[in-house]
Every structure is written in C-alpha cells, then in structure tokens.
Design a protein around this motif. Structure first.
Motif, PDB file in Angstrom:
ATOM      1  N   UNK A 126      27.467  98.559  60.990  1.00 18.70           N
ATOM      2  CA  UNK A 126      28.020  97.811  62.122  1.00 18.70           C
ATOM      3  C   UNK A 126      27.191  96.558  62.398  1.00 18.70           C
ATOM      4  N   UNK A 127      25.867  96.715  62.393  1.00 14.94           N
ATOM      5  CA  UNK A 127      24.991  95.572  62.658  1.00 14.94           C
ATOM      6  C   UNK A 127      25.141  94.507  61.583  1.00 14.94           C
ATOM      7  N   UNK A 128      25.263  94.920  60.328  1.00  9.66           N
ATOM      8  CA  UNK A 128      25.466  93.961  59.243  1.00  9.66           C
ATOM      9  C   UNK A 128      26.789  93.228  59.415  1.00  9.66           C
ATOM     10  N   UNK A 129      27.831  93.966  59.733  1.00  7.09           N
ATOM     11  CA  UNK A 129      29.150  93.362  59.936  1.00  7.09           C
ATOM     12  C   UNK A 129      29.120  92.309  61.045  1.00  7.09           C
ATOM     13  N   UNK A 130      28.426  92.621  62.141  1.00 12.22           N
ATOM     14  CA  UNK A 130      28.333  91.690  63.263  1.00 12.22           C
ATOM     15  C   UNK A 130      27.459  90.476  62.957  1.00 12.22           C
ATOM     16  N   UNK A 131      26.498  90.632  62.049  1.00 12.20           N
ATOM     17  CA  UNK A 131      25.568  89.546  61.736  1.00 12.20           C
ATOM     18  C   UNK A 131      26.090  88.587  60.663  1.00 12.20           C
ATOM     19  N   UNK A 132      27.162  88.958  59.969  1.00 15.27           N
ATOM     20  CA  UNK A 132      27.685  88.094  58.909  1.00 15.27           C
ATOM     21  C   UNK A 132      28.169  86.759  59.461  1.00 15.27           C
ATOM     22  N   UNK A 133      27.914  85.664  58.759  1.00 14.43           N
ATOM     23  CA  UNK A 133      28.488  84.386  59.184  1.00 14.43           C
ATOM     24  C   UNK A 133      30.014  84.480  59.180  1.00 14.43           C
ATOM     25  N   UNK A 134      30.633  84.015  60.263  1.00 11.75           N
ATOM     26  CA  UNK A 134      32.098  84.098  60.350  1.00 11.75           C
ATOM     27  C   UNK A 134      32.782  83.082  59.448  1.00 11.75           C
ATOM     28  N   UNK A 135      32.178  81.912  59.312  1.00 10.68           N
ATOM     29  CA  UNK A 135      32.775  80.845  58.504  1.00 10.68           C
ATOM     30  C   UNK A 135      31.715  80.297  57.549  1.00 10.68           C
ATOM     31  N   UNK A 136      31.377  81.044  56.496  1.00 11.16           N
ATOM     32  CA  UNK A 136      30.353  80.555  55.572  1.00 11.16           C
ATOM     33  C   UNK A 136      30.834  79.286  54.869  1.00 11.16           C
ATOM     34  N   UNK A 137      29.930  78.322  54.774  1.00 11.47           N
ATOM     35  CA  UNK A 137      30.319  77.032  54.212  1.00 11.47           C
ATOM     36  C   UNK A 137      29.182  76.465  53.380  1.00 11.47           C
ATOM     37  N   UNK A 138      29.505  76.003  52.190  1.00  8.25           N
ATOM     38  CA  UNK A 138      28.507  75.334  51.364  1.00  8.25           C
ATOM     39  C   UNK A 138      28.083  74.058  52.077  1.00  8.25           C
ATOM     40  N   UNK A 139      26.846  73.638  51.856  1.00  2.85           N
ATOM     41  CA  UNK A 139      26.312  72.479  52.587  1.00  2.85           C
ATOM     42  C   UNK A 139      27.156  71.225  52.429  1.00  2.85           C
ATOM     43  N   UNK A 140      27.607  70.931  51.229  1.00  7.07           N
ATOM     44  CA  UNK A 140      28.335  69.685  50.985  1.00  7.07           C
ATOM     45  C   UNK A 140      29.854  69.846  51.036  1.00  7.07           C
ATOM     46  N   UNK A 141      30.339  70.993  51.465  1.00 10.04           N
ATOM     47  CA  UNK A 141      31.784  71.239  51.505  1.00 10.04           C
ATOM     48  C   UNK A 141      32.410  70.519  52.692  1.00 10.04           C
ATOM     49  N   UNK A 142      33.483  69.810  52.434  1.00  9.18           N
ATOM     50  CA  UNK A 142      34.188  69.091  53.497  1.00  9.18           C
ATOM     51  C   UNK A 142      35.690  69.241  53.275  1.00  9.18           C
ATOM     52  N   UNK A 143      36.402  69.316  54.370  1.00  9.72           N
ATOM     53  CA  UNK A 143      37.858  69.394  54.289  1.00  9.72           C
ATOM     54  C   UNK A 143      38.428  68.013  54.001  1.00  9.72           C
ATOM     55  N   UNK A 144      39.335  67.941  53.077  1.00 10.79           N
ATOM     56  CA  UNK A 144      40.014  66.677  52.813  1.00 10.79           C
ATOM     57  C   UNK A 144      41.165  66.518  53.788  1.00 10.79           C
ATOM     58  N   UNK A 145      41.791  65.351  53.757  1.00 12.96           N
ATOM     59  CA  UNK A 145      42.925  65.125  54.642  1.00 12.96           C
ATOM     60  C   UNK A 145      44.199  65.586  53.942  1.00 12.96           C
ATOM     61  N   UNK A 146      44.999  66.371  54.628  1.00 15.01           N
ATOM     62  CA  UNK A 146      46.275  66.835  54.091  1.00 15.01           C
ATOM     63  C   UNK A 146      47.397  66.115  54.815  1.00 15.01           C
ATOM     64  N   UNK A 147      48.410  65.747  54.062  1.00 15.40           N
ATOM     65  CA  UNK A 147      49.549  65.047  54.651  1.00 15.40           C
ATOM     66  C   UNK A 147      50.821  65.791  54.272  1.00 15.40           C
ATOM     67  N   UNK A 148      51.631  66.096  55.292  1.00 16.10           N
ATOM     68  CA  UNK A 148      52.879  66.830  55.065  1.00 16.10           C
ATOM     69  C   UNK A 148      53.998  66.119  55.823  1.00 16.10           C
ATOM     70  N   UNK A 149      55.117  65.928  55.169  1.00 10.08           N
ATOM     71  CA  UNK A 149      56.295  65.350  55.819  1.00 10.08           C
ATOM     72  C   UNK A 149      57.528  65.626  54.963  1.00 10.08           C
ATOM     73  N   UNK A 150      58.671  65.313  55.537  1.00 11.58           N
ATOM     74  CA  UNK A 150      59.914  65.480  54.801  1.00 11.58           C
ATOM     75  C   UNK A 150      60.033  64.364  53.755  1.00 11.58           C
ATOM     76  N   UNK A 151      60.739  64.654  52.665  1.00  6.97           N
ATOM     77  CA  UNK A 151      60.927  63.610  51.653  1.00  6.97           C
ATOM     78  C   UNK A 151      61.632  62.392  52.258  1.00  6.97           C
ATOM     79  N   UNK A 152      61.131  61.199  51.913  1.00  6.58           N
ATOM     80  CA  UNK A 152      61.730  59.958  52.371  1.00  6.58           C
ATOM     81  C   UNK A 152      61.224  59.478  53.721  1.00  6.58           C
ATOM     82  N   UNK A 153      60.355  60.215  54.384  1.00  7.29           N
ATOM     83  CA  UNK A 153      59.828  59.799  55.691  1.00  7.29           C
ATOM     84  C   UNK A 153      58.360  59.417  55.537  1.00  7.29           C
ATOM     85  N   UNK A 154      57.894  58.572  56.476  1.00 10.99           N
ATOM     86  CA  UNK A 154      56.501  58.136  56.445  1.00 10.99           C
ATOM     87  C   UNK A 154      55.596  59.242  57.010  1.00 10.99           C
ATOM     88  N   UNK A 155      54.465  59.450  56.370  1.00 12.63           N
ATOM     89  CA  UNK A 155      53.510  60.463  56.795  1.00 12.63           C
ATOM     90  C   UNK A 155      52.779  59.974  58.038  1.00 12.63           C
TER      91      UNK A 155
END
Length: 178
Positions: A126-155
C-alpha cells in the motif's frame, strides 16, 4: 529483527518495540510489479518497528525504499525513480466503521482497524502504491501541439480557443474608436 510476516498481535511484546525488515524475493517483486503496472521494481525494502500505543493499540513506523521503473506519460519510454519515504500506521482496537455509504476520508488518515495480525507485506505494498509518481515523465519529454478539425475547415489555435481571446481584440478595437 524479525522477518516473520504477518505479525501475530497476541505474540508481540507489550514492553518493547518489535523491529522488522522485509526485503521481498524475486517472486514477490514480480507479483508487485505486475499488480502495480510497473516496468521494473528492484531494491525494495521495508524496515521499521511495531510498538504498543496505550493498552490495546499498535503503531508501525518504517522506512520504505524502492527503485521503480514506469512508462513516461508523454513518450512511454521507461522512467526510473528512487523512492525513499517514511511509513506510519496506527492500528486501533476500537475501530469505528463509518455508517454512511459515502463519507470523506481525511487525506492524511493513517489509522486502521486492528485485527489478529499486522500484515507487513500489505502495508508495504500500500505504501509503495501511494508513493509512486502519478505522472512519471522523462526530463526532456514535452507534449507537441495537436490540431483536430473537420476536413476543409481551418484549424483553431490554442489562442483562439481561450475564452477571453475575443474580448481582448474587442477591447483593442474599442480603444481605437475612442
């Protein structure tokens, strides 16, 4: 130092702390790794003592140490983290189970009902489960920008989606008219 687990409460001495040290073997490490959805688990140790508190209650104080590997939330690459955390539990003989179907638990609640045994392996897991990082992330990891729209429309950009972006341009237009 005892490695007996679980500890039978009736056999624990009343006048001195009972030290313990758990260092799970390969089979137990594999089971915990699987149960906690980890990529890796090593150097797991749980060291401390159990002592009386009053006439019928017991207190567990320990230190949990482990090296865990989890997938990065951005890239899914392995992220290794060293965990060193204190563990404190109070086992109460007079435990009142909440009557309401829904109730709010205090965030730092470390009390539980005292049974005939204190299962050190369960407290460790239980203690190990509670101590785990909730969102582990590599140091240089970054989210890119995602773009979603219907075909033929401006994002739409992130700036256009912000609720007050249009108000800022309206304010600037009104200032020009003055």
């Amino acid at each position: 130092m005892t490695e007996t687990n679980p500890l039978r409460v009736a056999d624990l001495p009343q006048n001195a702390p009972t030290p313990f040290e758990l260092r799970p073997g390969t089979t137990e490490l594999e089971r915990l790794k699987r149960d906690l959805d980890l990529l890796g688990l090593r150097k797991l140790s749980f060291v401390g003592n159990v002592r009386t508190q009053g006439k019928r209650d017991w207190v567990l104080n320990a230190k949990l140490g482990a090296t865990v590997t989890q997938p990065c939330v951005v890239t899914l690459e392995p992220v290794t983290t060293r965990i060193e955390t204190p563990v404190h539990r109070v086992f109460l003989a007079e435990w009142d189970e909440p009557d309401e179907p829904e109730f709010e638990m205090p965030e730092d609640d470390d009390t539980e009902a005292l049974g005939p045994y204190i299962d050190l392996a369960t407290v460790m897991a239980e203690a190990l489960s509670l101590a785990l990082p909730q969102y582990p992330r590599k140091e240089d990891a970054a989210l890119g920008q995602s773009s979603f729209t219907e075909p033929g429309k401006q994002v739409m950009s992130d700036e256009e989606v912000k609720p007050f972006a249009g108000l800022a341009s309206l304010r600037d237009a009104l200032k020009k008219d003055e």
